[in-house]
Structure formats: C-alpha cells, structure tokens
Design a protein around this motif. Sequence first.
Motif, short mmCIF file in Angstrom:
data_model
loop_
_atom_site.label_atom_id
_atom_site.label_comp_id
_atom_site.label_asym_id
_atom_site.label_seq_id
_atom_site.Cartn_x
_atom_site.Cartn_y
_atom_site.Cartn_z
N ASN A 376 5.12 8.94 -1.90
CA ASN A 376 4.59 8.76 -3.17
C ASN A 376 5.77 8.81 -4.22
OD1 ASN A 376 2.24 8.80 -2.18
ND2 ASN A 376 1.48 10.62 -2.78
N ASN A 377 6.89 8.94 -3.93
CA ASN A 377 7.98 8.93 -4.88
C ASN A 377 8.50 7.56 -4.78
OD1 ASN A 377 7.44 11.26 -5.98
ND2 ASN A 377 8.89 12.33 -4.52
N ILE A 378 8.45 6.79 -3.80
CA ILE A 378 9.06 5.58 -3.56
C ILE A 378 8.27 4.47 -4.28
CG2 ILE A 378 9.59 3.85 -1.74
CD1 ILE A 378 9.08 5.81 0.47
N PRO A 379 9.41 3.82 -5.07
CA PRO A 379 8.72 2.88 -6.10
C PRO A 379 7.93 1.51 -5.27
CG PRO A 379 11.01 2.94 -6.28
CD PRO A 379 10.94 3.92 -5.06
N ARG A 380 6.67 1.29 -5.61
CA ARG A 380 5.89 0.32 -5.15
C ARG A 380 6.46 -1.13 -5.47
NH1 ARG A 380 0.08 2.87 -5.95
NH2 ARG A 380 0.14 4.30 -4.43
N THR A 381 6.80 -2.05 -4.51
CA THR A 381 7.33 -3.22 -4.78
C THR A 381 6.58 -4.29 -4.19
OG1 THR A 381 8.80 -2.93 -3.01
CG2 THR A 381 9.88 -2.27 -5.39
N THR A 382 6.68 -5.57 -4.81
CA THR A 382 6.24 -6.78 -3.83
C THR A 382 7.21 -7.42 -3.29
OG1 THR A 382 4.62 -6.81 -5.88
CG2 THR A 382 4.86 -8.51 -4.23
N PRO A 383 6.85 -7.63 -2.23
CA PRO A 383 7.96 -8.35 -1.36
C PRO A 383 8.08 -9.89 -1.84
CG PRO A 383 6.17 -7.56 0.25
CD PRO A 383 5.69 -7.34 -1.16
N ARG A 384 9.36 -10.30 -1.92
CA ARG A 384 9.23 -11.60 -2.49
C ARG A 384 9.28 -12.91 -1.37
NH1 ARG A 384 15.00 -10.24 -4.84
NH2 ARG A 384 14.81 -9.15 -2.96
N GLY B 389 3.54 -1.37 -1.78
CA GLY B 389 3.29 -2.24 -2.89
C GLY B 389 2.28 -3.39 -2.32
N ILE B 390 2.34 -3.85 -1.18
CA ILE B 390 1.48 -4.87 -0.78
C ILE B 390 0.24 -4.14 -0.36
CG2 ILE B 390 2.04 -5.09 1.89
CD1 ILE B 390 2.35 -8.20 1.15
N LEU B 391 0.14 -2.92 0.35
CA LEU B 391 -1.01 -2.42 0.57
C LEU B 391 -1.83 -2.04 -0.72
CD1 LEU B 391 0.07 0.38 3.18
CD2 LEU B 391 -1.54 -1.32 3.45
N HIS B 392 -0.95 -1.65 -1.86
CA HIS B 392 -1.60 -1.27 -3.11
C HIS B 392 -2.47 -2.75 -3.49
CE1 HIS B 392 -2.70 0.59 -6.84
NE2 HIS B 392 -1.82 -0.47 -7.51
N GLN B 393 -1.87 -3.70 -3.33
CA GLN B 393 -2.39 -4.99 -3.89
C GLN B 393 -3.85 -5.34 -3.10
OE1 GLN B 393 0.97 -7.37 -3.53
NE2 GLN B 393 1.74 -7.24 -5.66
N GLY B 399 -11.05 -3.22 -3.98
CA GLY B 399 -11.99 -2.25 -4.94
C GLY B 399 -12.01 -1.15 -4.06
N LEU B 400 -11.16 -0.69 -3.30
CA LEU B 400 -11.21 0.58 -2.43
C LEU B 400 -10.02 1.36 -3.09
CD1 LEU B 400 -11.95 0.08 1.23
CD2 LEU B 400 -13.41 1.07 -0.42
N LYS B 401 -10.13 2.59 -3.65
CA LYS B 401 -8.98 3.40 -3.92
C LYS B 401 -8.62 4.23 -2.77
CE LYS B 401 -8.78 1.91 -8.32
NZ LYS B 401 -8.88 0.60 -7.75
N LYS B 402 -9.48 4.67 -2.16
CA LYS B 402 -8.93 5.62 -1.09
C LYS B 402 -8.86 5.15 0.07
CE LYS B 402 -9.94 10.11 -0.59
NZ LYS B 402 -10.57 11.19 0.05
N GLU B 405 -7.91 6.55 4.15
CA GLU B 405 -9.07 6.92 5.10
C GLU B 405 -9.55 6.00 6.11
OE1 GLU B 405 -10.79 10.20 5.04
OE2 GLU B 405 -9.45 10.90 3.35
N VAL B 406 -9.33 4.68 5.71
CA VAL B 406 -9.81 3.64 6.41
C VAL B 406 -8.69 2.89 7.25
CG1 VAL B 406 -11.92 3.32 5.27
CG2 VAL B 406 -9.69 1.86 4.74
N GLY B 407 -7.35 3.01 7.08
CA GLY B 407 -6.55 2.29 7.78
C GLY B 407 -5.07 2.95 8.12
N ASN B 408 -4.58 1.83 8.90
CA ASN B 408 -3.19 2.52 9.46
C ASN B 408 -2.09 1.51 9.06
OD1 ASN B 408 -3.10 4.74 11.02
ND2 ASN B 408 -4.36 3.69 12.45
N SER B 409 -0.89 1.86 8.69
CA SER B 409 0.16 0.95 8.32
C SER B 409 1.36 1.44 8.85
CB SER B 409 0.14 0.82 6.94
OG SER B 409 0.50 2.07 6.31
N GLY B 410 2.36 0.45 8.69
CA GLY B 410 4.01 0.93 9.21
C GLY B 410 4.75 -0.18 9.26
N MET B 411 5.99 0.12 9.77
CA MET B 411 6.90 -0.76 10.09
C MET B 411 7.04 -0.80 11.55
SD MET B 411 10.49 -0.10 7.81
CE MET B 411 10.53 -0.79 6.00
N PHE B 412 7.08 -2.22 11.94
CA PHE B 412 7.45 -2.38 13.55
C PHE B 412 8.58 -2.05 13.79
CE2 PHE B 412 3.84 -5.95 13.77
CZ PHE B 412 2.80 -4.95 14.10
#
Lengths: 589, 471
Positions: A376-384, B389-393, B399-402, B405-412
């Motif tokens: 949660n401390n990592i700044p959220r960024t938008t990929p370019r 950031g992209i997940l947040h967007q 319109g889902l804040k939580k 609870e519903v997903g998974n994410s990561g770097m391959f």
Amino acid sequence: MPTVSVKRDLLFHALGRTYTDEEFDELCFEFGLELDEITSEKDIISREQGDTKAEGASDVILYKIDVPANRYDLLCLEGLVRGLQVFKQKMEAPRYRRVSPASSEPQRLVITEETTAVRPHAVAAVLRNITFTQERYDSFIELQEKLHQNVCRKRTLVAIGTHDLDTISGPFTYTAKPPGDIRFKPLNQAKEYTAQELMSLYKTDSHLRHYLHIIEDEAVYPVIYDSNGIVLSMPPIINGDHSKISLNTKNVFIECTATDLTKAKIVLDMMVTMFCEYCEEPFTVEEAEVVYPDGRTCQYPELAYRKETLSADFINRKVGISESTEHIAQLLTKMCLRSEVMSDGEQIEVEIPPTRSDVIHACDIMEDAAMAYGFNNIPRTTPRTYTIANQLPLNKLSELLRQDLAAAGFTEALTFALCSQEDIADKLLKNISETRACRISNPKTAEFQVARTTLLSGLLKTVAANRKMPLPLRLFEISDVVLKDESKDVGARNNRRLCAVYYNKSPGFEVIHGLMDRVMQLLEIKPGQGNGYHIQAADDSTFFPGRCAEIFACGKSIGRLGVLHPDVINRFELTMPCSALDIDIEHFL
Amino acid sequence: MADTGLVETLLRRVEKVDGGLDSQDVATSLGVDHQAIVGAVKSLLALGDVISADQRSSKHWELTGEGCEIAEQGSHEARVVSSIPEEGMPQSQLMKLAFGKVGFSKAMSNKWIRLDKGHEGGPRIFKTVEHLEDLVRDKLLLVQKGQASQLEEKEKNELKKRKLLSEVTVKSYWITKGSCFSTTITKQETELTPEMIASGSWKEKKFKPYNFEALGVAPDCGHLHPLMKVRTQFRQIFLEMGFTEMPTNNFIESSFWNFDSLFQPQQHPARDQHDTFFLSDPAQAHEFPQDYLERVRKVHSEGGFGSQGYKYDWKIEEAQKNILRTHTTAVSARMLYKLAQQEKFTPVKYFSIDRVFRNETLDATHLAEFHQIEGVVADYGLTLGDLMGILHQFFNKLGLKKWVEVGNSGMFRPEMLLPMGLPEGVTVIAWGLSLERPTMIKYGINNIRELVGHKVNLQMVYDSPVCRLDS
C-alpha cells in the motif's frame, strides 16, 4: 492456500507481547498473511457437530491464518513466530547448521535397488537432545500433517516418518518387498499385521484410506528396517509402533521417502529447521548419511544457503519505488533473506536460507522487498503503454447479432458448454458417433460427459425449466460448441453458433423462418442462389420428416431450420410443438 | 352513455339545490326508475369533476303487491262496504268475492256492516254507514307518494304486519356540484383519431381522462441475459482502456499451454483429476513449437533464465494431455508466445472474457464452468506500482471498491516469459476475476444457479435492468 491454526495465547507468549485482534490482523497483512478466522475448538465442534458434542471442548482462542501455498516455513507456530520476529526486527534469522555426531559415526540409511520401482528416494536426519513439551509435540505432529497435505501432495511425492532413535539401531535399510513378506506392528495397533492385511485394515480408516492407492497396485511395497529387522515404517502409509515418538523422546530420527528428491530435501529441511530450536544446541541438526544402490553417499539434511546478487536498481525498477540500496537490503533482511550491500554500493548480496525454498528467482526476492516495503506504500502509477484497442471480429459480430435478435423478440439464454452424451445424441435422435463430440475422461456426474456439439439441447432444457411461462417462448443463444478437428494442435476447435427456438401451440415454422430471413438481412445477404441465401428440404433425424430445410448462404451450407421431431419434444419433457434454427456464424466473418 | 335528456335534467336539478340531492329522491320526483338515474350519475362521474357523488344507503318503505292493489282500489273492508247494496247481501255471496273474507272481518270490527244471522234465506249482511273514511288506503297512498314519513312508526309496522308495506334498503347517491360543474355537457372522446386531427375537431372535443394509476401494456420484446449484459460492460471497459480482445474460442487446451508454459509444475494440485477435466477423446495434443517446448522442459527440470527451476523429471506425456482449459491464461500464454515471435517487440494490452472449466465440488457459488475476465499488459519497464494503478482504474470503472475479494493479480514470472523469447526487460502484468462473482454481488444473487444455466427463471431474464457497472 493452507490454513494454519495456532493458539492465540501461545503465539503471543512466543512473540513476547499481546496484540488486539485488529493489530494482529494488520501485522498479518503486512507480512503477506491473512488472519482468516478467530475461533476455538469448542466453536469449531459446535458448528460442525452441534452444541452438545462441543460440551467440554477447549475454548482456548485459536487464530486461523492463511499462509501462501509455497511458504512451507510458516506452517507451524515455530515458523510463524520466527518469521514475524525477524520481520519486526526483534531477532535475527537463525543460522541452521548441520553437524556431525560428537562421538560416533553418523546414522546411515541404505537404499536398496528394489525401491527404484516404487519409491526411489530417501533422505534422513537426526534431532539430537530435543526437549518436547505437549505443545511442541503437538506442533511437531501437526507440521508433518500440513507438509503431507501440501508440498508432499498427500504423500504421493514425499512421506515423512519420525522415530525415537533410542528405540532402534542403525544402520537402517530402505528397501521394497512383496506385501506378503512385510510383517510388523503398526502405529497404535496391538498386534502384528502383514502389509496385505494392513491395506484391508485401513480401507475403512477415515484418514489412511486416502493414501492406500499410492502403493496398492505395486508388486513391492517400500519398507524401512533397522539393523535388528525392526520395521520403522512402511511409507507412505504407516510407521511402526515400536519406534513411535513420545513426549519423553530425546533423539528423533527423521526419514523422508519420495518420488521427487527435490521435494524430499525441502520437506526434511522444513522438519528440522522448524524444530531444531528445541535441541540442546539450538539450530543445529545432526547429519545422517544416505547410501544409494550404486554406492554413492550423501549427507542430509542439505540445509543449503544460496547467494543471489542483484542490484537495488532492479528492485526499484520492478516495484516502482526509489529506495536506497541500504534500505532495500534492510527490507530483505526483515524477510529472512539476509542481505548485504556490496562494495560498489549498488549491488546487494542476498542469502537465501534453507527455509525459503520458495525463492527460486530474483523476482521472488523483488516480491519480498515489495511486501516488506508495504504494497500500500507503493505509488500507484499508470503504465504509459500506448495501444489501440481491437475487438475480436467473431465476438464483435456476436455482440451485434445478440442485440438485434433481442430486438426481434427473442430472449437470450445462457446454457452450459458441458452436458451429458444423452443431451446431444439420444435426446436429439442422433447417434453419438455423428456428433464429433469431445469426451471428458473424469466427469464427476453425467452432466459433464461431453462438450456440447449443439446449442439446441441447452435451449430445449431452458424451455423445459420454464414451462409455466406464458407462451410463446422465443429463445436464442449465440455461443460456442466444440467439435473434434484433426487439423488443430489439440484435435478440437470451437465453433460459434446461433441457435433459436420457438415454442408454442403451433409449430411456428414461419416465425423461425422469418427470424432466419431477418438474420440474413442483418448480414446483408439477399435471398437467392449463388451469392444469396436459400433453403432447401433436408433430412435430419432431429426434425419432423418433411419439416426440415438446410440453409445455404453464398453457396455454402451454414445450418438447418425446421419443426422438431415429436420424439425430441417428448425426450426433453416438453408438450408443445417447437421449431428451431441452428446456424454457424463463422461463415460471416 | 346514459340518456342525454335525463342527464341534463339531473344537472338542472343539481344546479337548483344548494347542498345536494339524493338520487333516489330525484328518481321518485321525476317518476323514473332509480337505475336510470344511477346510470346518469355514473356517466357524469366519468366526465371528471362535473358532479361529485357519494354513495350511501337509506331505508324506505314500499308497498307490497297487495298494498299496491289497495292503494288503487281501496282497502278490502272498504270494498266490502261499497259492494253491499241498500237491501243487503247474503253472507255466502259476499264470501265468494276475492276480498270477501278479509274485508268482512275488518268491516265488522270497524262496525261498518252488520250481520243478520236469522234472516230468512240465510245470514245476510247490511251496511251500517253511508260514507266511510278508508284510512288504510289513505296511508298506503301517502307511502306510495313517498311521504311515508308522515305516518307514525306504529302505523307503518301495523301495515307491515298486514303485508301491505315492506321496508327496503336502497343504495343511492348523494349528488353535489363538482369543481367543473356545468349544466351543458359535451360527449367525451376516449382517444384522438386521425379524423379529429384531419378536421381539427379535437380542438372542440373533451377527452376522457386516462387512469394513470394502471400499468401499461408490457411491450412484446426479447431480452438479453443479465450476465451477458455485464459481459458487454466489461468488454466496454477494456475497450475504453485500450485493450485488444484475445481469441479465446478454444475451450479445449493442452496441459502444455494451460500449465507448463505458465511454469506450473506437473505435480501441482491444480493438475489433479479432482480439479481439472481431462479429455479421453481427443486425449492428447500434438504439434508444439519444439524449441520452445524444450526451453519449457529445461526451466522446469533444470532451471535457467536466472531460476533454480523445480528440479523434477518433466514429462512430455503430462504436457500433451488435453483438458478443458482451467483459465483463459492459457490463451494469454499463446498470445505472449506469438508476440515473442515478432521480429521486434511491440507493447500490448490484451483482454478476454470467456468460459473456463473446473472439475470442482459444486455449491451455491461454484459451477463446473464459469466466465473468467482477464487483462494483460506487456511492455518494457512495467512496475508493481503500474499493476496497482491499472487495477485501481479498472475497478474504479466497475464501481467496486473491495476488488481484492473478487480477483487475482500479479506479474508473470520470468520462467514463463523468457523461454517464450520475450526480451529480458519486458514485464507482463496481469489480473483476472470471474464474471459471475461481481455480477452476483451487484445484483444480490446468492445462488449461481439462479443466474447461469438452463434452470434459470426466464422471468428473471425478462425483468433484469440495464447494466451500468459504475452507478
């Protein structure tokens, strides 16, 4: 995700302080764990078996903690506490050492050729001068069970046996024998059994019956003897009663037999690193020697420390932060990955301890750094990353057609892609061999025998479930069926279909025909031969004789329409006439 | 429409009174059937607020059949008297008359006649009065004229006992002027017609008011399935974010693309018979990119690309096993491999929403098949911060804040990407979630079977609202 259940007060005692539930939940989150549930034995029993059964059960508070699947070092109280204390910088990660016995030769485990066929690997170690208490003993047993369920894949890959070394004498022999030739008194039984008898005895054992299949059909069963012919264990099923450990056991002989040597080494490392803190000389483990059939010998446990060198820049770039090399080294050290900044001030040397078998690549180290930093401390960024979106043409077409079919008065159904063979064959008066259906080898019920080859049966089942709705019922679905196709790498392909049914007191062929005309109009195909579309009478067992036509568009057959055969109506438990349309829309891409 | 004349008469009557009047009284005074007045009242009510009418019930006295006869011809006793000539009449002859018996005894008690029993030729009756007051008839006439109130209760009850009067309950309306009262009425039209528009006659006409309380007629239309409506919105979100759709129309996949290429070890529990549907026909996949397959084997069994690997005996037979794909990431793997084969790497953003299959134990929230939503971004230098950031967007658009609870994410993992041939500096971030779960949360559905499959209630489909995820 495995769940570890620990007594709260015991945990707090070991951590040297108490936490509120919220504080501990927060700590878990920071450390990549999840406090799943706060409960007690009494609560669990009363929930599962009712209040009366729960009477008298312990109401000591339990924390159930979800642990990431590959963090075997956090599967017991000892490991959790060590991990958290290092994370909170209350202690330094211990250094685990393999030591030779003070005054004698190491214990030896000799593997014979016969094991090759059934369970070829074995490793072993000794915990010398250990002090058990009831809690430590319980945790020791519990960890074996947790490892068996997780990394050991229900004992198929690895099985652990722990023995009171003072009741047996080496060298030990790991061999394999015909079941009739193995005879011993198994753990917690009053008399001796042959291996054959044991297998039938355990058929009804709620716990052990799940492991019988691993060796049941083998010609020989694995077995470990001591130098006097006493059976230590018959892996992966059961230990002998003779060498069982107790609260008073001082010296523990641990053997792991396996089909996967890498996993066996990991499991042995876990067992000894978690409990060697209770040895007279904490964090030391006495080695054992394993002799292979070819005469090679190896010392176990491996307790290997590995070093990786990576740059602070690598971590910063992957995580999206800009921290100093020193800080990153500090973060990693908190995660039990002892790290030092190298002389250039940029590179970090990271030491991966034997407890962290999950760290197999620099990316795992990066992830631990991110965790210690706090996600949660990592700044959220938008990929370019600049890209232009494209729809898949097939899905674009499907989406457009769906809208217009609904506008034409038909309602969209959503049916399963898996079904019974009966659904796509018998019930539609077809022979299964003409369907090109792909067959599932391990369905739990008949509902999942095959992948559908037509959307029609799903629509008819939808009608059957909605017979109380006012007539007429007009349904459609645009979705994929699956057909065998030799030309594809997997031998099968999807095919996008449009299927519609009209169910009413009269068959309504003209309605379904009109819908087909409308679809063609939407696809800009005009009536007529050649580049247009037309229908011509066809024979199809699913349809009422003389009431079925094949649809041609641009010279190709694309599907059928017609009035369903009365036997089809009956087999789907329907009562009214029904007409149907089924076309392959991939022709229109 | 009731008789126009009567309606107008009624309106004039209403106009004249100050308070209001009773429909029953109007009927009586006009000498028409009460039902005709009721009809007039109802048709006036339909015109709006011309009049207002409150229904009420009243009791009133009415003549019976016999009572009517008496009102017309006189009471039985009066008729007895008038039928007796001066010289009298034999009793036997009188008794033959219809009113004889009752009339005789009443006339006797009124002392209007006398009986000579010893008369020669049998008993004979003589009248004793020349003029008589027929009070019974007078009373009945009063009732008939609607003036029953002039009689005393006792008198009315006596007549009731003689079955000449009966008390009846009458429902009537109390009519008063409405807010739009007028004595002239125009006939109201129900609907506007083409003729009215053509002639302009609508300008003069009054139109019957609509009942806005009632529901309209449901349109005869088709409906889209709610889960597919949500799918459309997710597609839209991805397209708005510049993601290209992957071809996921291949339910059957090899274990190689579904597991091995993703660096999932062959002993992984997800590859168990209890979790994955394997195929018996076609049981195996053939044709793999051979050099890639070799790199996958190596990274699993020996490591490489900076990895320790899993150090186990990787078997091609396991990789060949055909399955029903357990995730759409199998397609992402194919797409990333394809991307790696390009001469020059270009950044991509991919998405897909399609079916996946699990041989799981079924319950209220788990089916053997469901839809997986997946997003993938591949570019040089992507960070965990970019992923968050992209997940947040993405989840903001839902319109889902939580969303945790519903997903998974990561770097391959590099062990997945580098064997494909993607350049070293390329990072691939990805996330996935099921389509069903957020849909169930959004629409408050607890059992997945109420949403998906042939057992769903079509009424639920008919009634489902439009899908706007962000509101």
